[in-house]
Design a protein around this motif. Structure first.
Motif, mmCIF file in Angstrom:
data_model
loop_
_atom_site.group_PDB
_atom_site.id
_atom_site.type_symbol
_atom_site.label_atom_id
_atom_site.label_comp_id
_atom_site.label_asym_id
_atom_site.label_seq_id
_atom_site.Cartn_x
_atom_site.Cartn_y
_atom_site.Cartn_z
ATOM 1 N N MET A 221 7.869 56.249 52.600
ATOM 2 C CA MET A 221 7.992 55.629 53.678
ATOM 3 C C MET A 221 7.494 56.665 54.710
ATOM 4 N N ILE A 222 6.453 56.619 55.685
ATOM 5 C CA ILE A 222 6.158 57.475 56.781
ATOM 6 C C ILE A 222 6.436 56.853 58.243
ATOM 7 N N ASN A 223 6.640 55.814 58.454
ATOM 8 C CA ASN A 223 6.820 55.348 59.763
ATOM 9 C C ASN A 223 7.299 53.962 59.565
ATOM 10 N N ILE A 224 7.637 53.397 60.957
ATOM 11 C CA ILE A 224 8.325 51.995 61.152
ATOM 12 C C ILE A 224 7.505 51.153 62.190
ATOM 13 N N GLN A 225 7.467 50.136 61.942
ATOM 14 C CA GLN A 225 7.009 49.056 63.097
ATOM 15 C C GLN A 225 8.320 48.396 63.424
ATOM 16 N N THR A 226 8.522 48.290 65.039
ATOM 17 C CA THR A 226 9.659 47.669 65.482
ATOM 18 C C THR A 226 9.234 46.581 66.743
ATOM 19 N N VAL A 227 10.018 45.607 66.752
ATOM 20 C CA VAL A 227 10.044 44.782 67.899
ATOM 21 C C VAL A 227 11.315 44.640 68.287
ATOM 22 N N GLY A 228 11.598 45.227 69.747
ATOM 23 C CA GLY A 228 12.994 45.348 70.114
ATOM 24 C C GLY A 228 13.726 46.267 69.129
ATOM 25 N N ASP A 229 15.023 45.518 68.819
ATOM 26 C CA ASP A 229 15.993 46.573 67.940
ATOM 27 C C ASP A 229 15.811 46.042 66.667
ATOM 28 N N GLU A 230 14.620 45.546 66.233
ATOM 29 C CA GLU A 230 14.618 45.351 64.788
ATOM 30 C C GLU A 230 13.221 45.967 64.145
ATOM 31 N N ILE A 231 13.470 46.397 62.801
ATOM 32 C CA ILE A 231 12.422 46.786 62.311
ATOM 33 C C ILE A 231 11.539 45.630 61.643
ATOM 34 N N THR A 232 10.307 45.622 61.894
ATOM 35 C CA THR A 232 9.460 44.533 60.983
ATOM 36 C C THR A 232 8.616 45.116 59.995
ATOM 37 N N SER A 233 8.373 46.355 59.887
ATOM 38 C CA SER A 233 7.670 46.775 58.902
ATOM 39 C C SER A 233 7.759 48.040 58.645
ATOM 40 N N LEU A 234 7.456 48.568 57.203
ATOM 41 C CA LEU A 234 7.675 49.969 57.016
ATOM 42 C C LEU A 234 6.101 50.310 56.654
ATOM 43 N N GLU A 235 5.652 51.495 57.047
ATOM 44 C CA GLU A 235 4.426 51.810 57.003
ATOM 45 C C GLU A 235 4.775 52.838 55.713
ATOM 46 N N ILE A 236 4.083 52.642 54.448
ATOM 47 C CA ILE A 236 4.040 53.259 53.336
ATOM 48 C C ILE A 236 2.737 53.932 52.842
ATOM 49 N N MET A 237 2.908 55.078 52.348
ATOM 50 C CA MET A 237 1.652 55.894 52.029
ATOM 51 C C MET A 237 1.756 56.027 50.592
ATOM 52 N N ASN A 238 0.796 55.406 49.823
ATOM 53 C CA ASN A 238 0.709 55.476 48.165
ATOM 54 C C ASN A 238 -0.623 55.866 47.897
ATOM 55 N N ASP A 239 -0.850 56.783 47.098
ATOM 56 C CA ASP A 239 -2.057 57.134 46.452
ATOM 57 C C ASP A 239 -3.122 57.274 47.690
ATOM 58 N N GLU A 240 -2.740 57.892 48.796
ATOM 59 C CA GLU A 240 -3.360 58.337 49.887
ATOM 60 C C GLU A 240 -3.789 56.956 50.531
ATOM 61 N N GLN A 241 -3.462 55.782 50.092
ATOM 62 C CA GLN A 241 -3.735 54.512 50.951
ATOM 63 C C GLN A 241 -2.250 54.355 51.857
ATOM 64 N N LYS A 242 -2.414 53.717 52.931
ATOM 65 C CA LYS A 242 -1.585 53.182 53.668
ATOM 66 C C LYS A 242 -1.232 51.526 53.429
ATOM 67 N N GLU A 243 -0.137 51.194 53.553
ATOM 68 C CA GLU A 243 0.336 49.925 53.258
ATOM 69 C C GLU A 243 1.393 49.513 54.337
ATOM 70 N N MET A 244 1.205 48.518 55.014
ATOM 71 C CA MET A 244 2.330 47.890 56.011
ATOM 72 C C MET A 244 3.100 46.743 54.928
ATOM 73 N N LEU A 245 4.696 47.217 54.937
ATOM 74 C CA LEU A 245 5.381 46.351 54.170
ATOM 75 C C LEU A 245 6.221 45.449 55.109
ATOM 76 N N GLU A 246 6.221 44.115 55.462
ATOM 77 C CA GLU A 246 7.029 43.342 56.061
ATOM 78 C C GLU A 246 8.441 43.245 55.572
ATOM 79 N N VAL A 247 9.290 43.583 56.276
ATOM 80 C CA VAL A 247 10.662 43.546 55.677
ATOM 81 C C VAL A 247 11.635 42.545 56.494
ATOM 82 N N GLY A 248 12.838 42.225 55.754
ATOM 83 C CA GLY A 248 14.075 41.556 56.265
ATOM 84 C C GLY A 248 14.780 42.660 56.883
#
Ligand code: FAD
Length: 422
Positions: A221-248
């Motif tokens: 997990m290298i970063n987060i995306q937020t809206v207001g005071d909520e985390i909406t996605s995690l930025e994940i680095m795997n095998d040199e590829q970035k992935e955005m994971l939407e989270v509850g």
């Protein structure tokens, strides 16, 4: 609408037990771990499940002991001197908390967390099938003054409902025939247990994956995306590829890395990695060690595992996330063993045979379990230091209860992730 998963950052024992209880309550869970999945602190540890360890590391006398140990290159404790504001702040908090008032308020918390966990392990052993035994724990003392200190802990233990017996030499020999007769005495905690942590993790992971939990290894997990005071996605680095994971919801269970990640997450989680080592050897035929034990003066933990081998573990090096193996300290562990078990005069192992792990240490010796206070869907479960195996099932269950708005089995205020401010 598609249900967004609860994301758990960290696939060590704390992350996995958080996943387990969330799954049991019907949640969709993804575990993200930057390691390859068979390394890290939760694997090569001593596997002790010890409600008897109810005194936090930050306690009166610890600073003095620590300073004395610093002068000995083979001692069980070491703080690597370095210019670090984090270390300075952590040390200051440790100092502030090393008092009797803090011990008095922490003892019931650690006791209850330990007892809940032990019961859960007892029940789970049938379901998850890992090697688990309830044989207790012996604290061996070479010197009379150490035995006096341990006897005092035993008295306190009995007063708070944890059974403890002070053993003389004769009763020690009945329990463990191979022990040297020179030991001054021991304290026995019959209610403790032990397990093989690698077997536990493997069976737990298999169970989770079979039931639909996604475990992503080599995923950082290298970063987060937020809206207001909520985390909406995690930025994940795997095998040199970035992935955005939407989270509850999100659970931070990244062990010794949680302090660093905390900064990205607007959190102040003081944390230092306490590096420890272990070496595993076969049992000596006809000279087996039966009961898990701690050599108190040397702070070495000895655990017979899975009926096949014995694990010797110890040392607490506060030196950052530095994976260098200090062979002097490993030698310190190895040298102390035959002083108690004469048939276990081990050769100093090669570096490759030494396992190490980073214990996630908070400065007051209590874990962080609860809501983050930083984002409304961010929860924390970390900082279990020397007790992560012992306390994992209860911590996982409690964080799951809190996330799902259930009544928690015990009050979480003492473990607040916000107790050092933001
Ligand atoms: C020698 C030794 C003996 C021990 N003996 C015992 C014992 O007998 N009993 C006991 O109760 N405890 C014992 N412990 C302590 C116990 O091992 C730890 O408390 C426990 O393993 C901590 O678990 P954890 O899940 O918090 O951390 P970890 O196991 O370190 O897991 C954290 C995970 O987070 C991952 N991570 C970090 N950053 C990121 C990121 N950005 N993205 C994704 N993943 C990330 C890491 O890869 C890691 O796998 C011992 C420890 C040592 C060193």
């Amino acid at each position: 609408m598609v249900q967004k998963p609860i994301a758990i950052i960290g696939g060590g024992i704390i992350g996995l037990f958080s996943a387990y209880y969330l799954l049991e309550w019907g949640e969709k869970v993804v575990v993200i771990d930057k390691s390859s999945g068979n390394e890290g602190c939760s694997f090569g540890n001593a596997g002790m499940v010890v409600p008897s360890h109810f005194i936090p590391l930050a306690s009166p006398g610890m600073i003095e002991k620590g300073l004395k140990w610093m002068l000995d290159s083979e001692s069980p404790f070491y703080v690597k001197p370095r210019i670090s504001l984090e270390l300075l702040k952590w040390g200051l908090q440790f100092y502030k908390n090393s008092n009797q008032k803090h011990v008095d308020s922490s003892v019931p918390l650690l006791r209850d967390l330990g007892l809940i966990s032990k019961l859960l392990y007892h029940d789970l052993a049938q379901k998850l099938k890992y090697s688990y035994e309830e044989k207790g724990l012996v604290m061996y003392c070479k010197k009379q003054n150490t035995l006096d200190e341990e006897a005092h802990v035993a008295e306190l233990a009995n007063n708070i409902g944890i059974e403890a017996k002070v053993l003389d030499k004769k009763s020690i020999h009945k329990l463990e025939p191979e022990i040297r007769p020179e030991v001054a005495g021991a304290v026995y905690f019959p209610g403790d247990a032990h397990l093989n942590p690698t077997e536990l993790i493997e069976s737990l992971k298999k169970y989770l994956v079979d039931k639909g939990v996604v475990i992503k290894h080599n995923s950082e997990m290298i970063n987060i995306q937020t809206v207001g005071d909520e985390i909406t996605s995690l930025e994940i680095m795997n095998d040199e590829q970035k992935e955005m994971l939407e989270v509850g919801n999100v659970v931070l269970a990244a062990g010794s890395w949680s302090g660093i990640l905390g900064k990205m997450l607007r959190l102040n989680l003081p944390m230092q990695a306490g590096k420890g080592y272990s070496v595993s050897k076969s049992q000596v035929p006809n000279k087996e060690i039966f009961i898990p034990n701690i050599l108190v003066e040397a702070r070495v933990a000895i655990t017979p595992m899975s009926g096949r081998f014995v694990r010797f573990g110890g040392t607490m090096e506060i030196g950052g996330l530095d994976g260098t193996i200090n062979m002097n300290r490993v030698r310190g562990i190895i040298k102390s063993v035959p002083e108690f078990f004469p048939d276990y005069a081990l050769d100093v192992p090669k570096k490759e045979e030494v396992w190490y792990g980073f214990r996630p240490c908070s400065p007051d010796g209590l874990p962080y379990i609860g809501h983050s206070g930083a984002y409304k869907n961010l929860f924390i479960n970390t900082g279990h230091a020397m007790m992560g195996i012992s306390l994992a099932p209860a911590s996982g269950k409690l964080i799951a209860q809190q996330i799902l708005g259930k009544k928690t089995e015990m009050d979480l205020n003492g473990f607040s992730a916000q107790r050092f401010g933001n």
